[in-house]
Design a protein around this motif. Structure first.
Motif, mmCIF file in Angstrom:
data_model
loop_
_atom_site.group_PDB
_atom_site.id
_atom_site.type_symbol
_atom_site.label_atom_id
_atom_site.label_comp_id
_atom_site.label_asym_id
_atom_site.label_seq_id
_atom_site.Cartn_x
_atom_site.Cartn_y
_atom_site.Cartn_z
ATOM 1 N N GLY A 29 -107.821 -70.070 -107.881
ATOM 2 C CA GLY A 29 -108.450 -69.672 -106.624
ATOM 3 C C GLY A 29 -108.174 -70.589 -105.455
ATOM 4 O O GLY A 29 -108.685 -70.383 -104.364
ATOM 5 N N MET A 30 -107.354 -71.602 -105.667
ATOM 6 C CA MET A 30 -107.070 -72.572 -104.598
ATOM 7 C C MET A 30 -106.004 -72.052 -103.649
ATOM 8 O O MET A 30 -105.089 -71.345 -104.055
ATOM 9 C CB MET A 30 -106.585 -73.894 -105.189
ATOM 10 N N SER A 31 -106.130 -72.454 -102.379
ATOM 11 C CA SER A 31 -105.086 -72.149 -101.412
ATOM 12 C C SER A 31 -103.935 -73.135 -101.603
ATOM 13 O O SER A 31 -104.052 -74.115 -102.351
ATOM 14 C CB SER A 31 -105.632 -72.261 -99.986
ATOM 15 N N VAL A 32 -102.843 -72.915 -100.906
ATOM 16 C CA VAL A 32 -101.682 -73.805 -101.025
ATOM 17 C C VAL A 32 -102.054 -75.214 -100.567
ATOM 18 O O VAL A 32 -101.681 -76.202 -101.201
ATOM 19 C CB VAL A 32 -100.487 -73.252 -100.215
ATOM 20 N N ALA A 33 -102.819 -75.315 -99.489
ATOM 21 C CA ALA A 33 -103.232 -76.630 -98.990
ATOM 22 C C ALA A 33 -104.143 -77.332 -99.994
ATOM 23 O O ALA A 33 -104.029 -78.543 -100.200
ATOM 24 C CB ALA A 33 -103.936 -76.483 -97.644
ATOM 25 N N GLN A 34 -105.030 -76.594 -100.632
ATOM 26 C CA GLN A 34 -105.922 -77.186 -101.627
ATOM 27 C C GLN A 34 -105.135 -77.648 -102.852
ATOM 28 O O GLN A 34 -105.425 -78.711 -103.411
ATOM 29 C CB GLN A 34 -106.997 -76.186 -102.047
#
Length: 69
Positions: A29-34
């Motif tokens: 569920g993480m974004s690319v930045a996360q």
């Protein structure tokens, strides 16, 4: 020298996946930045990136030696 480098690269390839599985959690569920932040701040992922750099460097040396013969 060649045998020692080959053994070190093999050991890095074998140990790296185990290091990445060292902590629980689902990162789907993480974004690319996360994900990028997680990789840069987690010691186990940093170790895996270090092994990758070592393997790429070793392969580059091997190719360079082969081309100069």
């Amino acid at each position: 020298m060649k045998t020692n480098l080959s053994r070190a690269l093999f050991a890095a390839a074998v140990l790296a996946p185990g290091a990445a599985l060292a902590h629980p959690g689902d990162h789907a569920g993480m974004s690319v930045a996360q994900i990028a932040h997680h990789i840069v701040t987690s010691p186990d992922h940093l170790l895996e990136v270090g092994f990758l750099v070592l393997m790429v460097f070793g392969e580059g040396l091997r190719i360079r030696r082969r081309l100069t013969r």
